[in-house]
Design a protein around this motif. Structure first.
Motif, PDB file in Angstrom:
ATOM      1  N   LEU A 100     -50.409  98.407  88.553  1.00 39.60           N
ATOM      2  CA  LEU A 100     -51.922  97.874  88.359  1.00 39.60           C
ATOM      3  C   LEU A 100     -52.567  99.135  87.520  1.00 39.60           C
ATOM      4  O   LEU A 100     -53.178  99.119  86.567  1.00 39.60           O
ATOM      5  N   ALA A 101     -51.957 100.576  87.742  1.00 41.84           N
ATOM      6  CA  ALA A 101     -52.520 101.517  87.301  1.00 41.84           C
ATOM      7  C   ALA A 101     -52.133 101.782  86.060  1.00 41.84           C
ATOM      8  O   ALA A 101     -53.051 102.005  84.866  1.00 41.84           O
ATOM      9  N   GLU A 102     -51.032 101.429  85.663  1.00 43.38           N
ATOM     10  CA  GLU A 102     -50.363 101.633  84.250  1.00 43.38           C
ATOM     11  C   GLU A 102     -51.100 100.379  83.396  1.00 43.38           C
ATOM     12  O   GLU A 102     -50.746 100.676  82.119  1.00 43.38           O
ATOM     13  N   ASN A 103     -51.278  99.154  83.634  1.00 46.84           N
ATOM     14  CA  ASN A 103     -51.737  98.224  82.995  1.00 46.84           C
ATOM     15  C   ASN A 103     -53.053  97.715  83.157  1.00 46.84           C
ATOM     16  O   ASN A 103     -53.443  96.659  83.007  1.00 46.84           O
ATOM     17  N   PHE A 104     -53.949  98.755  83.699  1.00 46.93           N
ATOM     18  CA  PHE A 104     -55.400  98.304  84.212  1.00 46.93           C
ATOM     19  C   PHE A 104     -56.096  98.009  83.160  1.00 46.93           C
ATOM     20  O   PHE A 104     -56.876  96.758  83.197  1.00 46.93           O
ATOM     21  N   GLY A 105     -55.777  98.294  81.972  1.00 44.95           N
ATOM     22  CA  GLY A 105     -56.778  97.999  80.748  1.00 44.95           C
ATOM     23  C   GLY A 105     -56.317  96.799  80.110  1.00 44.95           C
ATOM     24  O   GLY A 105     -57.238  95.949  79.634  1.00 44.95           O
ATOM     25  N   ASP A 106     -55.241  96.089  80.538  1.00 46.19           N
ATOM     26  CA  ASP A 106     -54.707  94.866  80.140  1.00 46.19           C
ATOM     27  C   ASP A 106     -55.051  93.653  81.127  1.00 46.19           C
ATOM     28  O   ASP A 106     -55.501  92.773  80.901  1.00 46.19           O
ATOM     29  N   ILE A 107     -55.088  94.254  82.394  1.00 40.41           N
ATOM     30  CA  ILE A 107     -55.127  93.329  83.538  1.00 40.41           C
ATOM     31  C   ILE A 107     -56.512  93.063  83.682  1.00 40.41           C
ATOM     32  O   ILE A 107     -57.119  91.718  83.804  1.00 40.41           O
ATOM     33  N   VAL A 108     -57.560  93.973  83.681  1.00 39.34           N
ATOM     34  CA  VAL A 108     -58.991  93.812  83.918  1.00 39.34           C
ATOM     35  C   VAL A 108     -59.546  92.845  83.084  1.00 39.34           C
ATOM     36  O   VAL A 108     -60.114  91.588  83.563  1.00 39.34           O
ATOM     37  N   PRO A 109     -59.318  92.704  81.784  1.00 46.77           N
ATOM     38  CA  PRO A 109     -60.117  91.631  80.898  1.00 46.77           C
ATOM     39  C   PRO A 109     -59.300  90.384  81.119  1.00 46.77           C
ATOM     40  O   PRO A 109     -60.304  89.208  81.135  1.00 46.77           O
ATOM     41  N   PHE A 110     -58.271  90.161  81.337  1.00 42.02           N
ATOM     42  CA  PHE A 110     -57.684  88.849  81.843  1.00 42.02           C
ATOM     43  C   PHE A 110     -58.069  88.360  83.110  1.00 42.02           C
ATOM     44  O   PHE A 110     -58.396  87.173  83.036  1.00 42.02           O
ATOM     45  N   ALA A 111     -58.029  89.115  84.063  1.00 35.80           N
ATOM     46  CA  ALA A 111     -58.737  89.078  85.319  1.00 35.80           C
ATOM     47  C   ALA A 111     -60.065  88.354  85.369  1.00 35.80           C
ATOM     48  O   ALA A 111     -60.408  87.267  85.633  1.00 35.80           O
ATOM     49  N   VAL A 112     -61.047  89.052  84.722  1.00 37.96           N
ATOM     50  CA  VAL A 112     -62.231  88.886  84.314  1.00 37.96           C
ATOM     51  C   VAL A 112     -62.453  87.427  83.750  1.00 37.96           C
ATOM     52  O   VAL A 112     -63.256  86.674  83.973  1.00 37.96           O
TER      53      VAL A 112
ATOM     54  N   VAL B   2     -66.103  93.575  74.930  1.00 38.49           N
ATOM     55  CA  VAL B   2     -65.678  94.752  73.964  1.00 38.49           C
ATOM     56  C   VAL B   2     -64.031  94.748  73.707  1.00 38.49           C
ATOM     57  O   VAL B   2     -63.849  94.915  72.745  1.00 38.49           O
ATOM     58  N   LEU B   3     -63.347  94.585  74.932  1.00 36.04           N
ATOM     59  CA  LEU B   3     -62.162  94.530  74.704  1.00 36.04           C
ATOM     60  C   LEU B   3     -61.384  93.183  74.082  1.00 36.04           C
ATOM     61  O   LEU B   3     -60.644  93.413  73.446  1.00 36.04           O
ATOM     62  N   GLY B   4     -62.328  92.315  74.216  1.00 39.31           N
ATOM     63  CA  GLY B   4     -61.797  90.871  73.515  1.00 39.31           C
ATOM     64  C   GLY B   4     -62.122  91.139  72.128  1.00 39.31           C
ATOM     65  O   GLY B   4     -61.334  90.671  71.424  1.00 39.31           O
TER      66      GLY B   4
END
Length: 451
Positions: free
Chosen positions: A204-216, A427-429
């Motif tokens: 989770l910590a290593e991939n936080f930037g990828d996981i969060v936008p997909f989860a939201v 923004v990430l999208g």
């Protein structure tokens, strides 16, 4: 214009809203996004997103819909904010856009129901999916699925949507529950449970930037947020029932179905030694379908599984068509059946590229997740929390029986934390869409119709 319809019962509204939320996003995408982004790590972020971001956002849509008893565009004008109709228009367009390719996937489900009976996909599931996912057969089944959706919506709110979802939603839960019990009996299923339910906080910590936008984004998609559906469904409420209570119920049931789907799909894959870290439009149709071929009674299990996927797809699709039909019958003196047929036909035509070429389906889906949904949700939140403000809070509290503190918590969460999360997701999208060597905003080459 004819008199506007309402839900016959509060349960009818809740089940219709749950039906809108519980769709292909829960079964087609949720288990595989969970697998792709670290199992329980993704699940934890998703649940936080659904409750902390999804619930305040769904309440904002409910407030607008119930206060005005109008469609997602006209509602803003009735509230005295004519210039904000653009927000409603974006939501309507988003639902229109999503249904065009969602219907194509619904057509795949119809084909797999038949394929389960014959065992057509058991031997070579990847090749089978490649054959049926694009081309004239996919186009024909896209049309069949849209006909089913149009038929339900044309029958009206009480006689069509409410009666259909009162049957559909309980059926989804019961059938998935039975399949989950079956999956529990398979050898090796425990590995699937461990993968799904044991969090890996390092991942989770290593991939936080990828996981969060997909989860939201998954929370938006699976709760039908930003598509105009929840504004439209709330506009048919006749009375001061607790919107907060309804919202909690819908978020809980939607999340429960997603988890239940994971308890079916992931143990099934691990039991058959299939890699669950699969993504793409055909994930559930290749990985899960392939597992059925090695299970005793796989024909029946496959038929039941894809039957529940079809029910879920229909329950969501009717809400998306209702968004545009509601707008049309609120503004034009044309009957509901005529509007349902006409608008359903236009949506079918928009979905033709997705039916002919899965690259186009992926492009439509990417734009929906990365751009349209977060923009629409952001507009609704800014309007409800900052522009409309105090009257929105008053509308939310009607019939709730809750103290003012709960309402103020919702208002300030929507004004701050939720908006920040949506902006970050957008923004990430946008980075994915416009930056990099191959910006995702560029559409594929136009497909040619096969002869």
């Amino acid at each position: 214009m004819s008199e506007r319809e309402t839900w016959a019962t509060r349960a009818g509204f809740i089940l219709a809203a749950v039906g809108s939320a519980v769709g292909l996003g829960n079964i087609w995408q949720f288990p595989f996004k969970t697998a792709q982004f670290g199992g329980a790590s993704f699940l934890i972020v998703y649940l936080i997103s659904a409750l902390g971001i999804g619930l305040p956002a769904i309440l904002a849509e409910f407030v607008i819909g119930r206060k005005t008893n109008l469609n997602t565009i006209s509602a803003f004008e009735k509230l005295g904010y004519k210039n904000w109709r653009i927000v409603g228009a974006i939501g309507l367009f988003t639902g229109f856009w999503i249904l065009s390719y969602y219907s194509v996937v619904g057509g795949w489900v119809l084909r797999y129901i038949g394929g389960s009976l014959t065992g057509a996909y058991f031997g070579a599931p990847a090749e089978y999916f490649g054959q049926i996912s694009a081309g004239m057969d996919a186009l024909a089944l896209h049309a069949v699925f849209m006909v089913l959706v149009v038929g339900i919506v044309a029958a009206g709110i009480e006689d069509g949507i409410e009666k259909a979802t009162k049957l559909m939603v309980p059926s989804i839960i019961v059938i998935l529950g039975i399949l989950a019990v079956f999956a529990f009996t398979l050898p090796g299923a425990s590995e699937g449970y461990a993968y799904f339910l044991s969090p890996d906080f390092n991942a989770l910590a290593e991939n936080f930037g990828d996981i969060v936008p997909f989860a939201v984004g998954q929370a938006f998609f699976s709760l039908s947020l930003g598509m105009g559906a929840m504004i439209t469904y709330a506009s048919y409420i006749d009375g001061d029932q607790s919107l907060f209570g309804d919202g909690i119920t819908i978020v809980f049931l939607n999340s429960f179905v997603g988890i239940l789907a994971g308890l079916v799909v992931l143990p099934l894959l691990f039991a058959q030694g299939i890699d669950p870290n699969t993504s793409g439009a055909g994930a559930v149709f290749i990985s899960v379908a392939g597992a059925f071929g090695d299970i005793p009674g796989g024909n029946i299990i496959g038929l039941v599984f894809f039957g529940v996927v079809l029910i879920a797809a229909l329950s969501s699709a009717i809400s998306l068509l209702e968004v545009v039909v509601s707008w049309a019958i609120d503004n034009y003196d044309v009957s509901r059946p005529q509007m349902a047929v006409g608008l359903g036909s236009v949506i079918f035509l928009l979905g033709v590229p997705s039916a002919i070429d899965t690259a186009w389906l992926g492009w439509f889906d990417t734009l929906a997740y990365k751009l349209l949904l977060p923009v629409s949700v952001l507009g609704i939140l800014v309007f409800a929390a900052w522009v409309y403000g105090a009257p929105a809070l008053d509308e939310l509290m009607k019939g709730s029986g809750l103290g003012d503190g709960i309402g103020l918590t919702w208002l300030w969460m929507a004004r701050t934390l939720v908006i920040v999360a949506v902006v970050a997701t957008l923004v990430l999208g946008l980075q994915t869409l416009f930056l990099g060597e191959s910006p995702a905003i560029i559409p594929p080459a136009l497909p040619s119709l096969p002869l």
